[in-house]
Write an enzyme that holds these catalytic residues in place. Structure first.
Site, mmCIF file in Angstrom:
data_model
loop_
_atom_site.group_PDB
_atom_site.id
_atom_site.type_symbol
_atom_site.label_atom_id
_atom_site.label_comp_id
_atom_site.label_asym_id
_atom_site.label_seq_id
_atom_site.Cartn_x
_atom_site.Cartn_y
_atom_site.Cartn_z
ATOM 1 N N ILE A 2 -15.890 10.658 -16.643
ATOM 2 C CA ILE A 2 -16.025 9.479 -15.781
ATOM 3 C C ILE A 2 -15.074 9.501 -14.579
ATOM 4 C CG2 ILE A 2 -16.903 7.984 -17.606
ATOM 5 C CD1 ILE A 2 -14.075 6.893 -17.981
ATOM 6 N N GLY A 3 -14.260 10.538 -14.483
ATOM 7 C CA GLY A 3 -13.345 10.613 -13.353
ATOM 8 C C GLY A 3 -12.493 11.851 -13.393
ATOM 9 N N GLY A 17 -8.414 12.985 -11.978
ATOM 10 C CA GLY A 17 -7.174 12.578 -11.325
ATOM 11 C C GLY A 17 -6.204 13.726 -11.202
ATOM 12 N N GLY A 18 -4.946 13.372 -10.844
ATOM 13 C CA GLY A 18 -3.931 14.400 -10.665
ATOM 14 C C GLY A 18 -3.597 15.130 -11.949
ATOM 15 N N PHE A 19 -3.733 14.437 -13.084
ATOM 16 C CA PHE A 19 -3.479 15.078 -14.366
ATOM 17 C C PHE A 19 -4.611 16.039 -14.747
ATOM 18 C CE2 PHE A 19 -0.844 11.251 -15.161
ATOM 19 C CZ PHE A 19 0.324 11.902 -15.465
ATOM 20 N N GLY A 20 -5.820 15.594 -14.562
ATOM 21 C CA GLY A 20 -6.984 16.361 -14.990
ATOM 22 C C GLY A 20 -8.185 15.449 -15.081
ATOM 23 N N VAL A 35 -11.014 12.773 -16.755
ATOM 24 C CA VAL A 35 -11.002 11.550 -17.550
ATOM 25 C C VAL A 35 -12.379 11.403 -18.207
ATOM 26 C CG1 VAL A 35 -10.617 9.057 -17.548
ATOM 27 C CG2 VAL A 35 -9.393 10.510 -15.910
ATOM 28 N N LYS A 58 -7.647 10.276 -20.635
ATOM 29 C CA LYS A 58 -7.186 11.090 -19.496
ATOM 30 C C LYS A 58 -6.487 12.325 -20.033
ATOM 31 C CE LYS A 58 -3.894 9.476 -16.748
ATOM 32 N NZ LYS A 58 -3.236 8.749 -15.642
ATOM 33 N N ASP A 94 3.294 4.983 -6.287
ATOM 34 C CA ASP A 94 2.024 5.575 -5.860
ATOM 35 C C ASP A 94 0.898 4.550 -5.908
ATOM 36 O OD1 ASP A 94 0.404 7.574 -4.872
ATOM 37 O OD2 ASP A 94 -0.039 8.439 -6.833
#
Length: 777
Positions: free
Chosen positions: A514-515, A517-520, A522, A536, A632
């Site tokens: 579903i998404g 991000g900076g981590f990886g 989701v 996440k 952030d």
């Protein structure tokens, strides 16, 4: 000697400098000494001189200012900045070189007892001024279509005199202090009379100096005309003033008959004025030029019936300054200035007109829109005000809210104010000394510390119904769950550790992404009880890495607020790292504001989202021990639940502080371009006000529908300069998200914009605390 008495500059926020010794300005002998010093204004957006002429209001005045840079700052780069006369933009000052001297001059009708002359920083250098003069003028001269118009001097030349003979005329030769320059290189015949001119015997309302009257230019013969080439565009309205004084003796009844023509290209748009000159009688002709015509050529020629050729003594051209804004109602101005002096309020924004222009409204004030702005809200809370409450507050008839809470005020509340508070005024007086209390506090000197926030942060007082709905909603939510049940539930959730196999089950083998991000990535997940979650995962190649993963998990274990995303659990098993959050089905704010979104975010929902964000950020800054700065904040980190309630997420680079006043200095990258506090780029300093800046940028995105940063890497466009440019038009429609199609309350929109702008000063100390934004919202 002129015997002009100049007063010392006492501008509170200005700094006095000497120009470099390499610049002596000996070409202006009369004011040479005044130009070797200047006042610079490195702080604040707008700095104003408030002039109080002795002749009072309803009079005309000449306002003249000189600007001599003289490389005072050793930068060899003169600044560019804006000038305002009253509440209206006058012009942009742009010097060509270090040694330039710029004179600006305005003819201004003062409808009030004070005249504001303001310098505005447009982020192209520090504004400064060398000399400012105010001269009384006969109200009967320099007539225009409206008494209230302000005129900007473009040209004033004394004709018929050589540069070597007399290059500069001003006081005492000119009793109005006008300065007359010489135009060289004219082909016409310069003339001069040797006869003595007694100014007292002449009927001349313009009171031209004898030195101007005694010289002229004359056409070479009857077939020649006098021509002056100009290049003044069609965007403005102009006034041309032609000054004649025919001092040549007549023979046998000779006549001097003239035709004056402006432009001469198109009979339908040209301006033509006939004129007959009489011997030894001054005659000043006013020629108005409508907007849309421009001035390209001024031609004066003798008619066929004239016996004498053309002559002209002096020429002036003025531009009409557009009147885009109206000054605050005078009674309100008088009252708020009384209040300012009574409490000795020393606040940088409290300069010039209190309400206009709208992007310069005084901090702590909200003003109504309309032909004549009125002060409707006044917030002086948290300012350590001492003494009594004066009657002046009751002199603001349109005041709807007065916040005097959390000061050190004492004594009785005036009866007139009590009466208003029983009818039209909401008065807040909490946290002060008891009424009628006496003692040492009452005798202390009235002092004030800088106001903690901008007036224009008071967004929603004007839309009471929305506030009531929000308060009711929040109140109901808080009453549904007891504090003990909340604590038990959160402990149960945040202490839950998941294994890798459980993660596989929850996500159905990572079936639905579903998404990202900076981590990886989701993924959507479902717990055993049917509750949906967002999982996440930490990619092994993640740029943020394990340190940020641990930071987010550690912080969210102890962060519990309705406007901060809830951490359900985590997985830290071998190479598998994951954080499990409550699922936010409406996605993030960035998606909702995208022009690719099929559903337009309604105005009231935007207001509620802003309030949710402010509440969440207030909790992080002031409800957490130790305080937390997010570092952030951006629209993609504002998540929305099924009811469109906003929650702050993504705490990978967040930082805890030892105390409320702590500041963090780092060279480690933090934040996202477009949202990062400008102070961070200069010093690496981060504190609570850094989050406030990011919050302000998000508010601009909510208002405009524009992203914080757009364009290509080689041509990036930031939202704040774009909004600043649009604010100059004063047209709310130029700023608002066009997808709203005008479905918003313009009053609340202006207050929303004011809130955002109050969060975005370059200097962090000028931004409000987020708790103040929450309090007034």
């Amino acid at each position: 000697m002129t015997n002009i008495q100049y007063q010392a500059d006492d501008m509170q926020f200005g700094q006095i400098y000497n120009v470099s010794s390499n610049y002596n300005f000996d070409n202006v002998i009369q004011i040479q000494k005044q130009l070797i010093t200047l006042t610079s204004f490195p702080y604040g957006k707008r700095n104003c001189y408030t002039l109080a002429p002795k002749h009072g209001k309803d009079k005309k005045y000449v306002i003249r200012a000189y600007f001599a840079y003289g490389n005072y700052d050793n930068k060899y780069k003169p600044p560019i900045f804006d000038l305002y006369v009253g509440v209206n933009y006058f012009k942009t000052l742009n010097m060509t070189n270090d040694a330039s001297i710029i004179r600006i001059e305005a003819i201004h009708f003062a409808s009030t007892d004070k005249i504001d002359f303001c310098l505005v920083n447009i982020d192209q250098g520090v504004p400064f001024i060398s000399l400012l003069e105010l001269w009384p003028l006969d109200t009967s001269i320099y007539q225009t279509s409206s008494t209230l118009l302000t005129l900007d001097l473009l040209t004033r030349i004394n004709l018929g005199v050589s540069q070597d003979n007399n290059s500069f005329i001003r006081y005492t030769d000119d009793i109005y202090g006008r300065s007359w320059e010489v135009q060289e290189g004219l082909k016409e015949n310069p003339t001069r009379t040797s006869l003595a001119i007694d100014l007292d015997e002449l009927v001349d309302p313009y009171k031209l100096p004898a030195e101007v009257l005694s010289t002229a230019v004359e056409a070479l013969d009857m077939s020649y005309s006098l021509e002056f080439k100009e290049n003044l565009g069609i965007d403005s309205e102009y006034y041309v003033y032609l000054h004649f004084f025919d001092y040549q003796d007549r023979e046998n009844g000779q006549r001097r008959l003239l035709d004056i023509t402006i432009n001469g290209f198109d009979d339908d748009n040209d301006v033509r004025v006939p004129l007959t000159l009489s011997y030894w009688k001054p005659n000043s002709i006013v020629v108005p030029i409508k907007q849309g015509m421009g001035i390209y050529k001024i031609s004066i020629e003798a008619t066929l019936d004239s016996d004498l050729p053309v002559m002209l003594n002096a020429l002036e051209i003025y531009r009409v300054v557009p009147q885009s804004d109206s000054a605050t109602q005078q009674g309100d101005v008088d009252a708020i200035w009384h209040i300012k002096h009574f409490y000795n309020i020393s606040r940088m924004s409290w300069q010039g007109d209190p309400c206009e222009p709208r992007n310069f409204t005084w901090e702590g004030l909200v003003c109504s829109n309309g032909d004549t702005p009125r002060i409707s809200l006044l917030d002086l809370s948290n300012n350590e005000l001492t003494g009594e409450v004066p009657e002046f507050f009751a002199c603001l008839p349109r005041l709807k809210l007065l916040n005097l809470s959390r000061n050190m005020l004492s004594g009785p509340i005036p009866k007139s104010l009590k009466l208003k508070s029983n009818n039209t005024l909401l008065l807040s007086f909490d946290g002060n000394l008891a009424p009628n209390q006496t003692g040492s506090c009452k005798n202390k000197k009235k002092i004030i510390v800088p106001l903690v926030a901008s007036s224009t942060t008071i967004i929603l007082f004007l839309i009471i119904s929305i506030i009531v709905m929000v308060i009711c909603r929040l109140g109901k939510n808080e009453k549904v769950i007891s504090s003990s049940s909340v604590k038990d539930e959160l402990l149960k959730l945040t202490n839950q550790a998941f294994s890798y196999s459980e993660i596989l089950i929850i996500t159905n083998n990572f079936e639905t992404m579903i998404g990202r991000g900076g981590f990886g990535k989701v993924y959507l997940g479902t717990l055993q009880d049917g509750k949906r979650v967002a999982v996440k995962t930490l990619s092994l190649s993640s740029a943020q890495g394990y340190k940020e993963f641990q930071s987010e998990a550690k912080l969210l274990m102890h962060v519990h607020h309705r406007n901060v995303v809830t951490l359900v659990g985590y997985c830290d098993e071998s190479d598998t790292k994951a954080l499990i959050y409550e699922y936010m089905p409406e996605g993030n704010l960035q998606q909702k504001l995208s022009d690719k979104s099929s559903n337009v975010l309604e105005w009231t929902k935007r207001l509620n989202i802003a309030l949710d964000m402010a509440n969440g950020l207030d909790y992080l800054h002031n409800g957490c021990k130790p305080p937390i700065i997010h570092r952030d904040l951006k629209t993609s980190n504002i998540l929305l639940d099924e009811n469109m309630h906003a929650k702050i997420s993504d705490f990978g680079v967040s930082k805890t502080f030892a105390n409320d006043n702590d500041t963090y200095v780092t060279t480690y990258p933090a934040g996202t371009p477009g949202y990062v506090d400008p102070e961070f780029y200069c010093s690496g300093t981060l504190n609570k006000k850094s989050d406030v800046y990011s919050f302000g940028i998000i508010l601009l995105e909510l208002i405009t529908g524009q992203p914080a940063l757009k364009g290509t890497p080689d041509n990036l466009s930031h939202i704040l300069p774009w909004v600043n440019l649009k604010l100059r038009t004063g047209d709310i429609q130029e700023i608002m998200d066009p997808r709203l199609q005008g479905k918003y309350n313009s009053a609340s929109a202006w207050k929303f914009i004011g809130t955002a702008m109050s969060c975005l000063p370059q200097v962090p100390i000028h931004r409000p605390h987020i708790s103040y934004v929450v309090f007034v919202s």
